[in-house]
Design an enzyme around this catalytic site. Sequence first.
Site, PDB file in Angstrom:
ATOM      1  N   PRO A 246       0.792  -1.237   0.000  1.00 35.93           N
ATOM      2  CA  PRO A 246       0.000   0.000   0.000  1.00 35.93           C
ATOM      3  C   PRO A 246       0.820   1.281   0.000  1.00 35.93           C
ATOM      4  O   PRO A 246       0.774   2.076   0.956  1.00 35.93           O
ATOM      5  CB  PRO A 246      -0.833  -0.139   1.273  1.00 35.93           C
ATOM      6  N   CYS A 247       1.534   1.533  -1.083  1.00 38.13           N
ATOM      7  CA  CYS A 247       2.299   2.777  -1.169  1.00 38.13           C
ATOM      8  C   CYS A 247       1.368   3.989  -1.238  1.00 38.13           C
ATOM      9  O   CYS A 247       1.804   5.117  -0.996  1.00 38.13           O
ATOM     10  CB  CYS A 247       3.241   2.757  -2.361  1.00 38.13           C
ATOM     11  N   HIS A 248       0.082   3.746  -1.528  1.00 36.84           N
ATOM     12  CA  HIS A 248      -0.878   4.853  -1.542  1.00 36.84           C
ATOM     13  C   HIS A 248      -1.118   5.420  -0.147  1.00 36.84           C
ATOM     14  O   HIS A 248      -1.683   6.503  -0.006  1.00 36.84           O
ATOM     15  CB  HIS A 248      -2.213   4.380  -2.138  1.00 36.84           C
TER      16      HIS A 248
END
Length: 277
Positions: A246-248
């Site tokens: 989850p780099c978001h």
Amino acid sequence: MDTPETLNYHRIATAIEYIKNHFKDQPNLDEVAAKVNLSPFHFQRLFTEWAGTSPKKFLQYISVAHAKKLLKENQTTLFEAAFETGLSGSSRLHDLFVNIEGMTPAEYKNGGKNLVINYSFAFTPFGTIIVASTTKGICYMAFSEEKLLAINTLQSQYPNAQFQEREDQLQQNALHIFKNPKDKLQEIKLHLKGTNFQLKVWETLLKIPLGQLTTYGGIAQQIDKPNASRAVGTAIGKNPVAFLIPCHRVIQSTGTLGGYMWGNTRKTAIIGWEASK
């Protein structure tokens, strides 16, 4: 020709972009519905079906002001609180079911020679996605509206591998998260090509709890490299597996969303969708 699902996604993406650019004005339901050429009734229903919450509440989740508020509410910063609770609590959704296995040095250097990679396409609430897997796990996952471009990008990551368009169980397990992130999920294995530093950053991203945010500096602190925020940002920018890693959930320390390789509108949508869950 666009499918009804694709058209709906573009309607929602347009609405999100409008809300993001006008959140200070707190646009009402009628205003946003008009921007996507739907009646307020139909827009409310479509948005609620897609996001699981009303447009009004979604606005609270995705505004930059909300991100700033989250970061400034505590004497300790949000990323410190998030990691402290996430690492010791039972809400570590990604950490509980996603497991990374790095490729061998030989696999890393030879561009995937001797690897057979299956790939397929699927529609998600955030647009079309390509997902690819080896016998050991998911090796690539990216949002793309253009299938040929998506395939070419995948092949450039593993120039010496063999590719076949085929959906397998590993891919099905990974894609199930888009249906409901709170469901009991099958363990998802990732088989990734990356440096030791990149793998360490990606593993740390998995420990950010669902619906929470952290910063590049927060990740650097967690991997005991407090002065490596820029290098952390570079590693995050090379994340090969959209959404699952989850780099978001990483934003700038100022509270602004920062960049996202699959588009800031999509990043905004994902943050809001996760918060609503």
